[in-house]
Write a protein that holds these residues in place. Structure first.
Motif, mmCIF file in Angstrom:
data_model
loop_
_atom_site.group_PDB
_atom_site.id
_atom_site.type_symbol
_atom_site.label_atom_id
_atom_site.label_comp_id
_atom_site.label_asym_id
_atom_site.label_seq_id
_atom_site.Cartn_x
_atom_site.Cartn_y
_atom_site.Cartn_z
ATOM 1 N N ILE A 32 0.887 -1.162 0.000
ATOM 2 C CA ILE A 32 0.000 0.000 0.000
ATOM 3 C C ILE A 32 0.925 1.212 0.000
ATOM 4 C CG2 ILE A 32 -1.850 1.214 1.191
ATOM 5 C CD1 ILE A 32 -2.714 -1.452 2.402
ATOM 6 N N GLU A 191 -1.417 7.829 6.889
ATOM 7 C CA GLU A 191 -0.101 7.457 7.394
ATOM 8 C C GLU A 191 0.022 5.988 7.849
ATOM 9 O OE1 GLU A 191 2.043 10.447 9.315
ATOM 10 O OE2 GLU A 191 3.557 8.892 9.239
ATOM 11 N N ARG A 192 -0.877 5.571 8.714
ATOM 12 C CA ARG A 192 -0.703 4.256 9.329
ATOM 13 C C ARG A 192 -1.013 3.088 8.387
ATOM 14 N NH1 ARG A 192 -5.346 3.489 13.750
ATOM 15 N NH2 ARG A 192 -4.296 5.190 14.804
ATOM 16 N N VAL A 193 -1.665 3.346 7.288
ATOM 17 C CA VAL A 193 -1.961 2.224 6.391
ATOM 18 C C VAL A 193 -0.876 2.058 5.321
ATOM 19 C CG1 VAL A 193 -4.420 2.665 6.707
ATOM 20 C CG2 VAL A 193 -3.344 3.330 4.576
ATOM 21 N N LEU A 194 0.044 2.988 5.250
ATOM 22 C CA LEU A 194 1.020 2.939 4.164
ATOM 23 C C LEU A 194 2.226 2.063 4.496
ATOM 24 C CD1 LEU A 194 1.173 6.695 3.105
ATOM 25 C CD2 LEU A 194 -0.299 4.894 2.188
ATOM 26 N N ASP A 195 2.644 1.250 3.511
ATOM 27 C CA ASP A 195 3.923 0.546 3.600
ATOM 28 C C ASP A 195 5.026 1.474 3.137
ATOM 29 O OD1 ASP A 195 3.482 -2.335 4.061
ATOM 30 O OD2 ASP A 195 2.307 -2.201 2.232
ATOM 31 N N ASP A 212 7.932 2.913 7.728
ATOM 32 C CA ASP A 212 8.449 2.646 9.075
ATOM 33 C C ASP A 212 9.953 2.901 9.169
ATOM 34 O OD1 ASP A 212 6.390 2.233 10.782
ATOM 35 O OD2 ASP A 212 6.471 0.046 10.773
ATOM 36 N N ARG A 215 10.448 6.537 9.626
ATOM 37 C CA ARG A 215 10.108 6.948 10.996
ATOM 38 C C ARG A 215 11.226 6.571 11.960
ATOM 39 N NH1 ARG A 215 4.300 6.339 9.471
ATOM 40 N NH2 ARG A 215 4.569 4.110 9.279
ATOM 41 N N GLU A 216 11.822 5.406 11.711
ATOM 42 C CA GLU A 216 12.897 4.932 12.576
ATOM 43 C C GLU A 216 14.134 5.835 12.414
ATOM 44 O OE1 GLU A 216 13.312 0.769 11.979
ATOM 45 O OE2 GLU A 216 13.736 0.460 14.104
ATOM 46 N N GLY A 219 12.820 9.757 13.215
ATOM 47 C CA GLY A 219 12.016 10.023 14.405
ATOM 48 C C GLY A 219 10.840 10.934 14.101
ATOM 49 N N LYS A 220 10.498 11.005 12.817
ATOM 50 C CA LYS A 220 9.388 11.879 12.431
ATOM 51 C C LYS A 220 8.308 11.069 11.741
ATOM 52 C CE LYS A 220 11.944 16.123 11.599
ATOM 53 N NZ LYS A 220 13.350 15.772 11.467
ATOM 54 N N SER A 221 7.084 11.576 11.851
ATOM 55 C CA SER A 221 6.003 10.970 11.091
ATOM 56 C C SER A 221 6.117 11.434 9.648
ATOM 57 C CB SER A 221 4.664 11.391 11.670
ATOM 58 O OG SER A 221 4.480 12.766 11.485
ATOM 59 N N LEU A 222 5.449 10.726 8.737
ATOM 60 C CA LEU A 222 5.462 11.140 7.326
ATOM 61 C C LEU A 222 4.897 12.545 7.195
ATOM 62 C CD1 LEU A 222 4.296 8.051 5.255
ATOM 63 C CD2 LEU A 222 6.595 8.902 5.616
ATOM 64 N N GLU A 224 5.014 14.985 9.386
ATOM 65 C CA GLU A 224 6.027 15.970 9.788
ATOM 66 C C GLU A 224 7.117 16.089 8.727
ATOM 67 O OE1 GLU A 224 6.386 15.739 14.605
ATOM 68 O OE2 GLU A 224 6.732 13.898 13.480
ATOM 69 N N GLY B 7 3.071 9.330 15.492
ATOM 70 C CA GLY B 7 3.705 9.241 14.177
ATOM 71 C C GLY B 7 5.216 9.122 14.204
ATOM 72 N N ASP B 8 5.817 9.408 15.348
ATOM 73 C CA ASP B 8 7.269 9.555 15.333
ATOM 74 C C ASP B 8 8.036 8.258 15.583
ATOM 75 O OD1 ASP B 8 6.327 9.422 17.849
ATOM 76 O OD2 ASP B 8 7.337 11.201 18.615
ATOM 77 N N PRO B 10 8.246 3.928 14.597
ATOM 78 C CA PRO B 10 7.713 2.946 13.643
ATOM 79 C C PRO B 10 6.443 2.310 14.192
ATOM 80 C CG PRO B 10 10.072 2.690 13.841
ATOM 81 C CD PRO B 10 9.679 3.715 14.851
ATOM 82 N N ASN B 47 -1.794 -1.190 8.151
ATOM 83 C CA ASN B 47 -1.475 -2.024 7.013
ATOM 84 C C ASN B 47 -1.197 -3.473 7.463
ATOM 85 O OD1 ASN B 47 0.288 -3.260 5.048
ATOM 86 N ND2 ASN B 47 0.341 -1.231 4.128
#
Lengths: 236, 123
Positions: A32, A191-195, A212, A215-216, A219-222, A224, B7-8, B10, B47
């Motif tokens: 996705i 955001e949360r449904v995306l690979d 992911d 994010r790792e 340290g930011k969300s997509l 941000e 969000g920050d 994984p 997902n």
């Protein structure tokens, strides 16, 4: 890794406007993927090229190793960014239409989803609310057993509850052989449904990868990251 | 289960933490069957690949066992369960200590403050 779509040096122009600029990218199978970018970044153009509605100025675009054309339309399920069904039609007639048109259409599944939504198939399109029209279109598009789903702004005009429903529909129809490409600028919602994600800007790929992992790393969300990446770019 | 994500970090790590928490709280009991990836993904609105990854990692940790066609269950291995509990509580204590540290309060002083809460009933 197997790819469902491959684009090589794809360029598209509308008169003097460059919509896609030597875009090269590949979409793996069973993912996705978010196609993200500000308005006018080329998201819809890319989707229309993949759906076979536009012809590129140059470059190649293949889906399941075939050049985009009649054959690829049979494996691509496309949700346009605006309503496209005949408003005078009843939902049932639209189901007939899809059944005639697409060999991979799973009518039972579509009817089941409509029941879950409490939508009567005898209703005419024009009597449905805007949100329900969008849901019905998504139900039809997702009821095909396609290899590639192209969803152009599927959550644009609906309320948060409908958004949840739409995202749930996408997740619960997940097929490990199929890829879903979702274009949107409402990143926080998807955001949360995306690979994976693709950031598009002025027709170019400026960042992409695994959601992911990013994010790792950062340290930011997509969301941000998007704000950060696009803040420093002019005119958006 | 608590499916709130920030969000920050994984998402798969946040799912892992949520499942560990559910086991610790007894919402998921040792030996209990874990719902399918598809159901869990739908419930958490994430997902399925991400959910799959989280469950695979928990399997590697030993908290979940199985993973074949019959599905996964929570381990009944006491040692693993105890180690997980220790780890979560240790992390919680560290987090707590760090927050006190910001105000220059040592863990010993913090412990005294916490002791004062002993016997205080929650609302």
């Amino acid at each position: 890794m197997e790819y469902v779509l491959q684009a090589q040096d794809l360029t598209m122009r509308y008169h003097n406007t460059l919509a896609l600029d030597n875009l090269t990218l590949r979409l793996p199978k069973g993912r996705i993927i978010g196609l993200l970018g500000p308005n006018g970044s080329g998201k819809t153009t890319f989707i229309k090229l993949a759906a076979g509605l536009l012809t590129p100025a140059s470059g190649t675009l293949t889906i399941c190793d075939e050049k985009v054309g009649t054959a690829t339309k049979a494996v691509v399920s496309y949700l346009p960014d605006r309503p496209y069904f005949n408003k005078q039609m009843r939902i049932r007639e639209q189901l007939d239409f899809f059944q005639d048109f697409y060999a991979d259409f799973d009518r039972e599944r579509a009817e089941e989803m409509l029941r879950a939504l409490n939508i009567d198939p005898n209703m005419k399109f024009r009597t449905l609310s805007k949100g329900n029209q969008e849901k019905v279109q998504l139900v039809l598009v997702m009821s095909r057993r396609a290899k590639l789903y192209l969803l152009d702004e599927p959550i644009g005009g609906v309320d948060p509850a409908a958004r949840d429903y739409i995202l749930n529909t996408i997740i619960s129809n997940y097929d490990p052989d199929a890829t879903v490409l979702i274009s949107t600028h409402l990143i926080a919602d998807v955001e949360r449904v995306l690979d994976e994600f693709i950031f598009l800007y002025q027709g170019r790929l400026i960042r992409g990868g695994n959601a992911d992992e990013v994010r790792e790393e950062t340290g930011k969300s997509l969301d941000e990251l998007f704000r950060e990446v696009f803040k420093c770019l002019p005119s958006c | 289960m608590n499916w709130k994500f920030s969000g920050d970090r994984p998402v798969y790590q946040q799912i892992m933490a949520a499942i560990r928490g559910a086991v610790l709280k007894g919402e998921l009991k040792p030996g209990q069957k874990v719902p399918s990836v598809r159901d869990l993904a739908a419930a958490a609105q994430v997902n399925p690949n991400t959910m799959q990854r989280a469950l695979t990692e928990l399997e590697r940790e030993g908290l979940l066992v199985g993973g074949g066609t019959s599905g996964r269950t929570v381990t009944t291995n006491e040692e693993i369960l105890r180690a997980m509990k220790d780890r979560i509580l240790d992390e919680l204590a560290r987090e707590c200590a760090e927050k006190f540290m910001v105000f220059g309060i040592t863990p010993t002083q913090a412990a005294e403050l916490l002791l004062r809460l002993d016997g205080v009933k929650e609302d």
